[in-house]
Write a protein that holds these residues in place. Structure first.
Motif, mmCIF file in Angstrom:
data_model
loop_
_atom_site.group_PDB
_atom_site.id
_atom_site.type_symbol
_atom_site.label_atom_id
_atom_site.label_comp_id
_atom_site.label_asym_id
_atom_site.label_seq_id
_atom_site.Cartn_x
_atom_site.Cartn_y
_atom_site.Cartn_z
ATOM 1 N N VAL A 617 20.102 94.670 74.229
ATOM 2 C CA VAL A 617 21.460 94.147 74.368
ATOM 3 C C VAL A 617 21.941 93.702 72.987
ATOM 4 C CG1 VAL A 617 22.864 92.342 75.416
ATOM 5 C CG2 VAL A 617 21.005 93.400 76.728
ATOM 6 N N PRO A 618 23.141 94.081 72.559
ATOM 7 C CA PRO A 618 23.620 93.693 71.229
ATOM 8 C C PRO A 618 23.536 92.185 71.005
ATOM 9 C CG PRO A 618 25.095 95.315 72.177
ATOM 10 C CD PRO A 618 24.114 94.950 73.253
ATOM 11 N N GLY A 619 22.903 91.815 69.887
ATOM 12 C CA GLY A 619 22.755 90.409 69.550
ATOM 13 C C GLY A 619 21.653 89.697 70.301
ATOM 14 N N SER A 620 20.898 90.413 71.129
ATOM 15 C CA SER A 620 19.839 89.808 71.943
ATOM 16 C C SER A 620 18.568 90.635 71.816
ATOM 17 C CB SER A 620 20.276 89.735 73.408
ATOM 18 O OG SER A 620 19.195 89.399 74.266
ATOM 19 N N ASP A 621 17.424 90.005 72.091
ATOM 20 C CA ASP A 621 16.149 90.732 72.065
ATOM 21 C C ASP A 621 15.812 91.307 73.440
ATOM 22 O OD1 ASP A 621 15.510 88.342 73.401
ATOM 23 O OD2 ASP A 621 13.465 88.368 72.652
ATOM 24 N N ARG A 622 16.731 91.159 74.406
ATOM 25 C CA ARG A 622 16.436 91.608 75.763
ATOM 26 C C ARG A 622 16.497 93.123 75.841
ATOM 27 N NH1 ARG A 622 19.253 92.207 80.280
ATOM 28 N NH2 ARG A 622 21.181 91.381 79.391
ATOM 29 N N LEU A 623 15.476 93.702 76.456
ATOM 30 C CA LEU A 623 15.313 95.155 76.503
ATOM 31 C C LEU A 623 16.253 95.813 77.508
ATOM 32 C CD1 LEU A 623 11.442 95.597 76.362
ATOM 33 C CD2 LEU A 623 13.069 96.581 74.762
ATOM 34 N N LEU A 624 16.775 96.980 77.120
ATOM 35 C CA LEU A 624 17.459 97.873 78.035
ATOM 36 C C LEU A 624 16.609 99.107 78.325
ATOM 37 C CD1 LEU A 624 21.049 97.777 76.500
ATOM 38 C CD2 LEU A 624 20.314 96.688 78.612
ATOM 39 N N GLY A 625 15.767 99.503 77.369
ATOM 40 C CA GLY A 625 14.929 100.671 77.544
ATOM 41 C C GLY A 625 14.037 100.877 76.336
ATOM 42 N N ALA A 626 13.036 101.734 76.501
ATOM 43 C CA ALA A 626 12.114 102.044 75.408
ATOM 44 C C ALA A 626 11.635 103.479 75.563
ATOM 45 C CB ALA A 626 10.928 101.083 75.404
ATOM 46 N N THR A 627 11.449 104.158 74.438
ATOM 47 C CA THR A 627 10.921 105.521 74.409
ATOM 48 C C THR A 627 9.822 105.590 73.363
ATOM 49 O OG1 THR A 627 12.986 106.569 75.113
ATOM 50 C CG2 THR A 627 11.433 107.945 73.905
ATOM 51 N N LEU A 628 8.689 106.186 73.724
ATOM 52 C CA LEU A 628 7.600 106.425 72.780
ATOM 53 C C LEU A 628 7.240 107.895 72.808
ATOM 54 C CD1 LEU A 628 6.746 103.439 74.265
ATOM 55 C CD2 LEU A 628 5.013 103.612 72.498
ATOM 56 N N ILE A 629 6.993 108.463 71.649
ATOM 57 C CA ILE A 629 6.389 109.783 71.565
ATOM 58 C C ILE A 629 5.289 109.689 70.521
ATOM 59 C CG2 ILE A 629 8.210 110.605 69.991
ATOM 60 C CD1 ILE A 629 7.597 113.444 71.184
ATOM 61 N N GLY A 630 4.076 109.950 70.962
ATOM 62 C CA GLY A 630 2.922 109.811 70.092
ATOM 63 C C GLY A 630 1.654 109.787 70.926
ATOM 64 N N ALA A 631 0.517 109.615 70.250
ATOM 65 C CA ALA A 631 -0.768 109.589 70.942
ATOM 66 C C ALA A 631 -0.812 108.441 71.955
ATOM 67 C CB ALA A 631 -1.900 109.434 69.928
ATOM 68 N N GLU A 632 -1.265 108.735 73.173
ATOM 69 C CA GLU A 632 -1.438 107.741 74.245
ATOM 70 C C GLU A 632 -0.149 106.971 74.546
ATOM 71 O OE1 GLU A 632 -4.042 107.712 76.032
ATOM 72 O OE2 GLU A 632 -5.217 109.072 74.780
ATOM 73 N N ALA A 633 0.991 107.638 74.446
ATOM 74 C CA ALA A 633 2.270 106.965 74.713
ATOM 75 C C ALA A 633 2.345 106.434 76.138
ATOM 76 C CB ALA A 633 3.431 107.921 74.436
ATOM 77 N N ALA A 634 1.714 107.133 77.091
ATOM 78 C CA ALA A 634 1.755 106.691 78.490
ATOM 79 C C ALA A 634 1.071 105.341 78.666
ATOM 80 C CB ALA A 634 1.092 107.735 79.385
ATOM 81 N N GLU A 635 0.045 105.061 77.852
ATOM 82 C CA GLU A 635 -0.608 103.751 77.906
ATOM 83 C C GLU A 635 0.240 102.710 77.167
ATOM 84 O OE1 GLU A 635 -3.379 103.598 79.596
ATOM 85 O OE2 GLU A 635 -3.823 105.730 79.775
ATOM 86 N N ARG A 636 0.845 103.116 76.068
ATOM 87 C CA ARG A 636 1.562 102.168 75.213
ATOM 88 C C ARG A 636 2.917 101.759 75.774
ATOM 89 N NH1 ARG A 636 0.557 105.824 69.911
ATOM 90 N NH2 ARG A 636 1.646 104.229 68.695
ATOM 91 N N ILE A 637 3.412 102.464 76.797
ATOM 92 C CA ILE A 637 4.701 102.100 77.389
ATOM 93 C C ILE A 637 4.575 100.883 78.309
ATOM 94 C CG2 ILE A 637 4.589 103.510 79.503
ATOM 95 C CD1 ILE A 637 7.645 103.163 77.185
ATOM 96 N N VAL A 638 3.358 100.545 78.714
ATOM 97 C CA VAL A 638 3.164 99.496 79.726
ATOM 98 C C VAL A 638 3.717 98.141 79.294
ATOM 99 C CG1 VAL A 638 1.436 98.212 81.047
ATOM 100 C CG2 VAL A 638 1.227 100.693 80.794
ATOM 101 N N PRO A 639 3.482 97.665 78.043
ATOM 102 C CA PRO A 639 4.068 96.358 77.682
ATOM 103 C C PRO A 639 5.587 96.326 77.798
ATOM 104 C CG PRO A 639 2.371 96.983 76.100
ATOM 105 C CD PRO A 639 2.612 98.172 76.973
ATOM 106 N N PHE A 640 6.240 97.427 77.474
ATOM 107 C CA PHE A 640 7.699 97.466 77.605
ATOM 108 C C PHE A 640 8.110 97.474 79.081
ATOM 109 C CE2 PHE A 640 7.168 99.563 73.370
ATOM 110 C CZ PHE A 640 7.755 98.558 72.629
ATOM 111 N N THR A 641 7.317 98.135 79.921
ATOM 112 C CA THR A 641 7.582 98.111 81.360
ATOM 113 C C THR A 641 7.452 96.690 81.890
ATOM 114 O OG1 THR A 641 6.686 100.359 81.536
ATOM 115 C CG2 THR A 641 6.930 99.119 83.579
#
Length: 703
Positions: A617-641
């Motif tokens: 969100v503009p001006g905020s640290d609150r997440l709207l979404g995250a995308t990863l492409i790289g080794a073990e991205a499926a594991e690394r997406i969990v903290p953002f979830t």
């Protein structure tokens, strides 16, 4: 206007004693100049309401005291609605943009609820006098409720309370205070009136249930509390939770326990990808300091896939679920009523039925395809000889995974996709990077290519393609279709029962996963909107609880944080909004990206490709979404979830200690990058001056 109200102390005129003192003078002016007086009163009421000024109660009493009940009711009713609409528009045009940027997520949830039941909510707020009307005006203006809807519902909803005050205005001289008008009994009556929309909905549901019971003959007693059709991920979780809640549960499966995920999808494809990853590593042995000349034994690879299926199968077996208390029944089920199911010669009844029949590979209407010996995810795993040239139609997640896997096992692969890029729903930079990596693995990509016809010949399978204005053919010995999945709704008796389907052929469900029949629910691939194993399992838990306890307290399923993962090398994973989705919905966002070429662990592993990108969100640290492409991205997406699900922000991720060196550090790095870009430059300048002062150095920057 507000300033003038305060500067000239106009509030002194909005007291009951003042109105009573001047009632005769005002009445004389009204009698002498009725039209002018009515117009002046109307405009004054509109202005007072529009500016949310106090005094609406007194003005309403004055309406009938000066103009009579009929004219007073007419003037107040329309003036209050017009003023409320102006206040509504003020809030919408002055504040909604700021609120949408600052509180995008809760506002989106509120808007979604109002889209579904906005008339009922607003009508209740208007009928119950405990909610200040001026707050209703301002708060509703922050939503996306249409002005037309707001106007007519407000006109209708404010009428009962307006009538009460107008009638009271006849006895204006006898009133000691405005509080005399609404007695506790009258407030209770208006609150009951406010509950009428909801009572009406409940009554409508009850009448629907009675109508269905008369039509289909609702059993007096039931064999089961819960009956589940389909033993894939959604059905297994539904029946498991039902059994844990001590309900009597039956699970019906026509084929194999575990469904497509175990036998044709997730498990075999990931087992194949594991072998393919060895092929990728063998291509890099010189880079990593080794010499090797290993050859792929394709038949052994495919046999290992079957072994993995056999190892996982006990987790979904008949024996396990019977031990958990679920009665497992083999056979094909067909609904004969909203509470009854036929399985062969058996007729079973249950208070609630959950349909979890999954989906099957989608076969497109391509000329000649019905005469071609094509492969799908259902038939692929019987291969023991490697294709000489594998053609794959469809560049989605399954197409990309299988194309890369076969290429790394030494099979020539051509991947054909009708869109202009692979994975058109993913971030463009991520899909471009993945396309490059597929090319490095030996996959030939044909993008923007529409398949017009297919022909089975002695030399193989020939596809006729159109790319732009050019037509050409391509030949391979095997053809694999990866064009999505089609829900299994045939043969269930849904048409006879009138169960509604969507335009795409899915069973239509509401937020509680209930179909158009109150006693029938649906989960998983047959219901959508996500055809993912973990999404089906997520739905299964809600379906079980709603089937057993929904009459007491229905749960609305939460789709805020459903992660997606594509298990290629590199892997691609995302959760929440992408930039394209945010732009399409008009959601403002800020984008922060950290490249894995800057991550120490990625350099150690020789895997610098990819990035992690977050939308906030503009001006905020609150997440709207995250995308990863790289080794073990499926594991690394969990903290953002986790962060998206529970309202955590990037500051919490940054404040969490990560072990070094790990791939997960990339998540902390992108949070740190966001923090650096949002640190005040002026504050840092002041900090520098403070430290120079602490050193006793001159205050000018050159020192």
């Amino acid at each position: 206007m507000v300033g003038g109200y305060l500067a000239f102390d106009l509030g002194q005129w909005l007291h009951l004693a003042t109105l009573q003192h001047h009632q005769k003078e005002l009445q004389g002016w009204v009698d002498a100049h009725f039209i002018q007086a009515a117009l002046a009163y109307f405009l004054l009421y509109v202005a007072s309401t529009a500016l949310s000024l106090p005094g609406a109660t007194l003005l309403t009493l004055a309406g009938s005291a000066l103009f009579g009940v009929a004219w007073g009711l007419l003037l107040v009713s329309f003036a209050s609605t017009l003023g409320a609409c102006l206040a509504f528009l003020c809030a919408r045009f002055l504040l909604r943009g700021w609120v949408a940027r600052r509180f995008a997520k809760p506002l989106a949830a509120i808007d979604k609820g109002l889209d579904a039941q906005g008339v009922h909510y607003l009508l209740t707020l208007r009928l119950v006098p405990l909610f200040p009307f001026f707050l209703v005006n301002l708060l509703m203006g922050l939503t996306r409720m249409p002005l037309r809807t707001y106007a007519w519902v407000s006109q209708l909803g404010m009428l009962p309370a307006t009538l009460v005050y107008v009638l009271a205005g006849r006895e204006l001289a006898a009133l000691a205070s405005t509080g005399q008008v609404l007695t506790p009994g009258l407030i209770g009556a208006l609150c009951l009136l406010g509950a009428l929309p909801w009572l009406g909905r409940a009554l409508a549901r009850r009448l629907t249930a009675l109508r269905l019971a008369r039509r289909w003959g609702k059993p007096r007693r039931f064999d089961y509390n819960l009956l589940v059709i389909g033993a894939g991920a959604g059905g297994l979780v539904t029946s498991y939770i039902g059994a844990q809640a001590k309900a009597r549960v039956a699970l019906i499966e026509a084929a194999q326990m575990g469904g497509d995920c175990l036998h044709h999808g997730c498990v075999p494809s990931k087992a194949l990808l594991r072998s393919a990853r060895v092929g990728l590593e063998l291509r890099r042995v010189a880079e990593l300091g080794f010499r090797a000349d290993a050859q792929c034994n394709f038949a052994a690879v495919m046999e290992r896939v079957q072994q993995v299926i056999s190892q996982v199968a006990p987790h979904d077996s008949l024996e396990r679920y019977r031990a958990l208390g679920v009665e497992c029944i083999q056979g094909r089920a067909r609904l004969t009523s909203p509470w009854q199911v036929e399985v062969g010669t058996q007729r079973l009844s249950a208070r609630r039925i959950v349909i979890a029949t999954g989906a099957r590979p989608r076969v497109p209407a391509i000329a000649g395809l019905d005469k071609v010996d094509y492969l799908t995810s259902d038939t692929l795993w019987s291969l023991r000889q490697p294709p000489a040239h594998l053609l794959i139609l469809g560049g989605g997640a399954a197409g990309c995974e299988l194309a890369q896997a076969f290429a790394l096992l030494g099979v020539p692969v051509t991947l054909i996709e009708q869109a202009e890029r692979l994975l058109p729903c993913e971030e463009p930079d991520a899909s471009t990077l993945l396309a490059e990596q597929l090319g490095h693995c030996g996959v030939t990509l044909m993008l923007g290519a529409e398949c017009l016809a297919a022909t089975q010949e002695e030399t193989g399978i020939t596809l006729t393609l159109r790319q732009g204005e050019r037509r050409h053919t391509i030949t391979g010995d095997r053809l694999l279709l990866t064009l999505g999945r089609q829900p299994n709704v045939e043969g269930l008796g849904l048409e006879a029962l009138g169960v509604a389907l969507t335009e795409q052929g899915f069973i239509q469900v509401d937020e509680t996963l209930t179909t158009s029949l109150p006693s029938v629910l649906a989960v998983g691939d047959v219901a959508g909107p996500y055809q993912l194993t973990h999404a089906a399992a997520h739905q299964g838990s809600y379906a079980a609880l709603n089937a057993l306890f929904g009459d007491l307290y229905p749960l609305r399923i939460d789709y805020r944080a459903i992660p997606h993962a594509i298990y290629t090398e590199p892997q691609l994973a995302r959760v929440g909004l992408t930039t394209m989705e945010a732009a399409a919905r008009g959601v403002p966002f800020e984008r922060t990206r950290f490249a894995f070429a800057e991550l120490d662990r990625a350099l150690c592993d020789g895997e610098p490709h990819g990035f992690v990108e977050v939308l906030t969100v503009p001006g905020s640290d609150r997440l709207l979404g995250a995308t990863l492409i790289g080794a073990e991205a499926a594991e690394r997406i969990v903290p953002f979830t986790l962060a998206l699900q529970h309202g955590l922000g990037l500051n919490q991720i940054l404040a969490t200690v990560h072990p070094y060196p790990t791939r997960m550090e990339g998540n902390r790095q992108v949070a740190g990058l966001w923090r650096r870009t949002h640190t005040s430059a002026r504050l840092l300048t002041l900090a520098g001056r403070f430290h120079r002062w602490r050193r006793g150095a001159p205050s000018h920057p050159e020192a």
